[in-house]
Scaffold this active site. Structure first.
Site, PDB file in Angstrom:
ATOM      1  N   LYS A 191       0.852  -1.194   0.000  1.00  0.00           N
ATOM      2  CA  LYS A 191       0.000   0.000   0.000  1.00  0.00           C
ATOM      3  C   LYS A 191       0.890   1.247   0.000  1.00  0.00           C
ATOM      4  O   LYS A 191       1.943   1.266   0.634  1.00  0.00           O
ATOM      5  CB  LYS A 191      -0.902  -0.027   1.239  1.00  0.00           C
ATOM      6  CG  LYS A 191      -2.035   0.995   1.214  1.00  0.00           C
ATOM      7  CD  LYS A 191      -2.950   0.808   2.447  1.00  0.00           C
ATOM      8  CE  LYS A 191      -4.091   1.819   2.450  1.00  0.00           C
ATOM      9  NZ  LYS A 191      -4.980   1.648   3.634  1.00  0.00           N
TER      10      LYS A 191
ATOM     11  N   SER B 125      -9.860   1.679   2.467  1.00  0.00           N
ATOM     12  CA  SER B 125      -8.936   2.404   1.633  1.00  0.00           C
ATOM     13  C   SER B 125      -7.874   1.544   0.952  1.00  0.00           C
ATOM     14  O   SER B 125      -7.249   2.007  -0.010  1.00  0.00           O
ATOM     15  CB  SER B 125      -8.230   3.465   2.475  1.00  0.00           C
ATOM     16  OG  SER B 125      -7.409   2.851   3.454  1.00  0.00           O
TER      17      SER B 125
ATOM     18  N   SER C 141     -10.180  -0.640   6.654  1.00  0.00           N
ATOM     19  CA  SER C 141      -9.531  -0.420   5.361  1.00  0.00           C
ATOM     20  C   SER C 141      -8.822  -1.624   4.770  1.00  0.00           C
ATOM     21  O   SER C 141      -8.439  -1.599   3.606  1.00  0.00           O
ATOM     22  CB  SER C 141      -8.515   0.727   5.472  1.00  0.00           C
ATOM     23  OG  SER C 141      -9.167   1.970   5.389  1.00  0.00           O
TER      24      SER C 141
END
Lengths: 487, 479
Positions: free
Chosen positions: B68, B143, B167
């Site tokens: 990420k 996310s 997330s």
């Protein structure tokens, strides 16, 4: 200012001292905690506040803070925590300062200080909390830009906040000196205001004498020496009193001391003050302060100035005056004690320490730490005076030379030919010359004017470049002029 | 079957039998990205020196992994998919990255995310949205939508995400993969660019439960650089991979099955409960009475921390700096305002304002402090429940993946998609999302399991048992 204005108002001062702790590394990272290096060479991702980095508390910073708390007789919180103080400034790389809000290391302590009148007073400490220092902005006027040096970022600070119990600029000065002395004894900071390792902001207000409530205060910043604190406070005290006396009023604001102009200048008003939005620092867990650690630290604390003063006036029977001077520098105090082990007459040691030795050091603008003379040297010089091997003048010269060269006393005396001349024939020769040269004085002596002998002794010292034994010279003069001489 | 279609544990077996090489695996993954990522946009950037990668013999786990874009890798850009971090290259590795490098992992590149992890759809990215590999009109969740989509699209063998309010789990649910939010403190946060420091955890996103246990084993552990990491030993999580839930007591909180839940999701969870019942687990209706306050408390605490964590993006040291042409206030304040206005997206601005407000003097007690108190009550709900239970089961999200743009103008309905996941962050407990079926539109549905602090092994045991008795994790997207 008129006398009535003087008496009508009372000044109320509280001080916030920011003390840089002299730990080996910074408070939340492993960078060296050093002063005066090339800009931005003592930094790492953590103290630069780079995204993703996290603070880790330096245990030594906590221990130093606890030591100070113990020395100031503070209460210590059993659980302490850190909070974020949010504000924007380019020298603050995270946009917040890690500080302590409602669980500081310590609270409710006090500092003992001696006022100008010699009276002791207790000034209460409200709280002492740990925080990180910010970086330094350097304004480049020519290039019309500002640069940031982050070396100082993350230096451990202890903010020591006094209660508003100081009643004059002089008292504020005395309090600062007393606090600084205790901190110096603890060896937790350089305490150097010029280098910024000790910084002081002052809250000052006035009120009608005898009033119970406080007046509107101003906060003074940017005082860079102990004297500047006093001068700035004197200015501000006068400014507020005059404002009040002329029917105006003091507004709550932060004011900067201008050393060049000798005045305080408004910086920001209460309305412009930051809302720091304190909240618990989620990157650090609360710390339990365990009793065993406090005990361990308590045992490591050296004898503090106030106890030392008590002991020196008791054990060594020093006068308050002498003891105060000696205790005011822990190096002098150590030196004194070492001397006292070698020499019984402590008053005499004081006279030498507080007299010639301090004078010489002051003349050289030297501190007492790292000087080249040892207690043994000083006592050796004093003994030589006692045994008439050195005149007082020559003794001072010896002291000077030992200070400068670090050579031992015996070789200084030998190399500089400072030994006192107590050898009769040599001294008799000098006296004979003087009697010949100063017939008038000789006449006065013969007429019984004893004080005139002193003049001749002085001349003898001059002739011998200070080396003649004055006592023997006096005896010889008396003998020769009393007619008992067989010359 | 192509190598990129296999799980990490399958690949490790092949490597052990010398039937493949780390290079072949990497090449398969890179070829897949080449072929499909233009449609999905799971990655915002591939590692700069992909071709030059050398594999040392005997690396424990030379498996390509997606990272990420909020996890720091030395010398590689880390932007949190925000313009404000334009050009920032951290000079250090996150602790999880250090551990991955030591295990021989190949870091494929940075995966897309909502800016600073603010969102549940990966639409709030300065690089544009990622698409759900199961239906490209849909969001992948967020996310960590890039990481979940990459794993689902077989563009990564596995990936790392971060989870502040769901997330990892919600995108895992939307993309039909496994996602774990470890116990707070289980994995070091050092090098994770903070959203809300007291809630953030890095965690694995994988194809199956076994991979999830393997990857957690690599990244977990105490880190002296993170004061909030737990100084506890890391168990061998693969030992928890047993097909046995006999006698386990599992709670079903009534508060999680109320209005707003998609009937297909409710049905899928009901079916999953039946599977576990048949394997010998017992189910118990429980109450987590403070659940209804979780979203409010979360958005107060999380935004307060975020408002402070994002204060460092001021244009001074790194990232974007903007200076307006004329002087408006002072050059310094102008730079702050212009930089942050240009660099931060709408959702970031919204959250910074919310957080600043709730921390402001005069509002602190009513908002932030109250948020903390609710947080404590929610934690107590779980503490009490776990006195008698081994785990709790809920849906991961009330719905399946929604359409791109569907909730973009309605932040509140977007916030509500986190309703089942945020309690685990507020209370610090571990939670996993595993695939448990598909809607009739063929969108994946996720099952969430929650357990006591540091009992990730319990999650793996229940999830593994479920997985062994269901086919969902074997379903594949067609791209």
């Amino acid at each position: 200012m008129s006398q009535t204005v003087q008496q009508k108002y009372e000044t109320v001062i509280g001080l916030e001292v920011h003390l840089q702790l002299s730990t080996r590394t910074k408070i939340f990272c492993g960078c060296a905690n050093v002063f005066g290096r090339e800009p931005n060479t003592q930094t790492c991702p953590v103290c630069l506040g780079l995204p993703g980095t996290l603070p880790v508390l330096n245990k030594m910073a906590l221990e130093y803070a606890l030591k100070i708390a113990i020395a100031l007789d503070c209460q210590i919180n059993s659980v302490i925590k850190f909070d974020r103080k949010n504000y924007y400034y380019p020298d603050l790389p995270k946009g917040y300062q890690i500080s302590q809000y409602d669980k500081p290391v310590a609270y409710d302590g006090h500092v003992w200080m001696t006022g100008a009148d010699g009276q002791e007073r207790k000034i209460n400490i409200k709280r002492a909390h740990l925080e990180e220092d910010a970086g330094k902005l350097i304004h480049d006027e020519r290039a019309n830009c500002s640069l940031v040096d982050y070396n100082r970022t993350g230096t451990p600070l202890l903010e020591i906040v006094s209660e508003p119990e100081l009643r004059s600029p002089q008292e504020a000065y005395d309090y600062l000196q007393a606090l600084k002395l205790t901190l110096e004894y603890l060896r937790v900071s350089d305490c150097d205001m010029e280098k910024g390792s000790l910084r002081c902001d002052a809250n000052v207000s006035i009120r009608e004498a005898g009033a119970k409530t406080f007046g509107t205060k101003t906060e003074l910043k940017n005082m860079n020496s102990f004297k500047a604190v006093r001068t700035a406070l004197e200015f501000e005290e006068k400014r507020q009193r005059e404002a009040a006396a002329s029917g105006g009023r003091v507004i709550q604001e932060t004011r900067l001391w201008s050393e060049e102009k000798g005045i305080t200048i408004a910086m920001r008003s209460k309305e412009e003050a930051h809302d720091y939005r304190y909240f618990p620092e989620p990157d650090l867990v609360p710390f339990d302060i365990d009793e065993a650690l406090i005990e361990e630290l308590r045992r490591s604390i050296p004898e503090l100035p106030r106890q030392k003063f008590e002991r020196f006036t008791g054990e060594y029977r020093l006068s308050g005056y002498d003891a105060r001077i000696i205790v005011a520098d822990q190096h002098i105090a150590h030196f004194f004690e070492a001397c006292a082990k070698l020499y019984a007459d402590t008053k005499k040691i004081c006279n030498w320490l507080n007299g010639p030795l301090l004078q010489e050091l002051n003349a050289r603008k030297m501190g007492f730490s790292g000087i080249k003379i040892t207690p043994e040297d000083l006592i050796a010089i004093m003994r030589k005076v006692d045994q008439s091997e050195l005149s007082n003048l020559a003794a001072k010269e010896t002291l000077k030379q030992v200070l400068d060269t670090g050579k031992d006393v015996a070789s200084v005396i030998r190399d500089a030919g400072l030994a006192q001349v107590s050898d009769s024939p040599a001294l008799e020769g000098i006296v004979d010359e003087l009697i010949h040269e100063h017939q008038t004085v000789v006449g006065q002596i013969r007429e019984g004017k004893a004080s005139a002998i002193g003049f001749l002794v002085g001349q003898a010292m001059r002739k011998s470049q200070g080396k003649a034994n004055p006592k023997m010279i006096g005896e010889i003069i008396q003998r020769k002029l009393s007619g008992k001489s067989n010359a | 079957m192509k190598l990129n279609e296999l799980t990490a544990h399958e690949l490790l077996d092949l490597l052990k039998e010398k039937k493949t090489t780390p290079r072949e695996i990497l090449d398969a993954v890179l070829a897949r990205i080449q072929a499909t990522d233009a449609q999905i946009r799971a990655y915002v950037r591939l590692r700069s020196n992909a071709a030059a990668q050398e594999f040392s013999n005997g690396s424990a786990t030379p498996i390509p992994i997606g990272i990420k874009d909020n996890i720091c890798v030395t010398g590689e850009p880390a932007t949190c998919c925000s313009r404000i971090l334009e050009g920032f290259k951290p000079p250090y590795d996150a602790t999880v990255i250090q551990k991955l490098k030591e295990s021989g992992a190949y870091l494929i590149g940075s995966t897309n995310m909502d800016e600073f992890a603010f969102g549940s759809s990966t639409e709030n990215s300065c690089y544009g949205p990622t698409r759900n590999p199961w239906n490209k009109d849909c969001v992948p969740g967020g996310s960590s939508g890039g990481s979940a989509a990459a794993v689902a699209a077989r563009e990564a063998i596995w990936a790392l995400g971060s989870d502040t309010g769901g997330s990892i789990r919600q995108p895992a649910s939307f993309c039909g993969v496994v996602g774990l939010k470890p116990t707070y403190g289980r994995v070091s946060r050092y090098g994770l660019i903070a959203f809300a420091s007291s809630l953030d955890q890095i965690g694995p996103i994988t194809r199956d439960v076994e991979d999830c246990a393997l990857l957690l084993g690599i990244i977990a552990g105490y880190d002296e650089r993170d004061s909030t990491s737990a100084d506890l030993p890391v168990p061998d999580y693969t030992r928890a991979l047993v097909n046995d839930v006999k006698g386990l007591k599992i709670g079903i909180p009534g508060e999680y099955f109320v209005e707003g839940i998609d009937p297909q999701v409710r049905a899928a969870i009901g079916a999953a409960i039946e599977v576990l019942k048949q394997r010998g687990a017992t189910f118990h209706e429980i109450s987590l009475p403070h659940t209804e306050y979780a979203i409010a408390a979360y958005y107060i605490v999380a935004t307060a921390e975020a408002s402070s964590n994002l204060a460092r993006y001021d244009g001074v040291q790194y990232g974007l700096r903007r200076q307006p042409a004329g002087t408006r206030k002072t050059p310094l304040v102008d730079m702050y305002e212009e930089t942050r206005d240009a660099g931060l997206g709408n959702e970031a601005k919204r959250r910074i304002m919310l957080g600043t407000y709730s921390l402001s003097s005069g509002y602190y007690d009513d908002y932030y402090l109250k948020g903390l108190k609710v947080r404590t009550l929610i934690k107590q709900d779980f503490d009490k429940a776990f006195l008698k239970l081994d785990a709790i089961i809920t849906p991961t999200a009330p719905t399946t993946a929604f359409k791109i743009g569907e909730k973009a103008d309605n932040p509140l309905s977007m916030y509500l998609s986190d309703v089942y996941t945020i309690s685990a962050n507020l209370s610090g407990i571990p939670a996993i999302s595993i695939p448990c079926g598909f809607s009739k539109e063929r969108l994946p549905i996720g099952l969430q399991i929650l357990a006591k602090p540091f009992d990730e092994a319990m999650l793996f045991r229940i999830a593994y048992t479920y997985e062994q008795n269901t086919p969902w994790h074997k379903e594949r997207v067609s791209l």
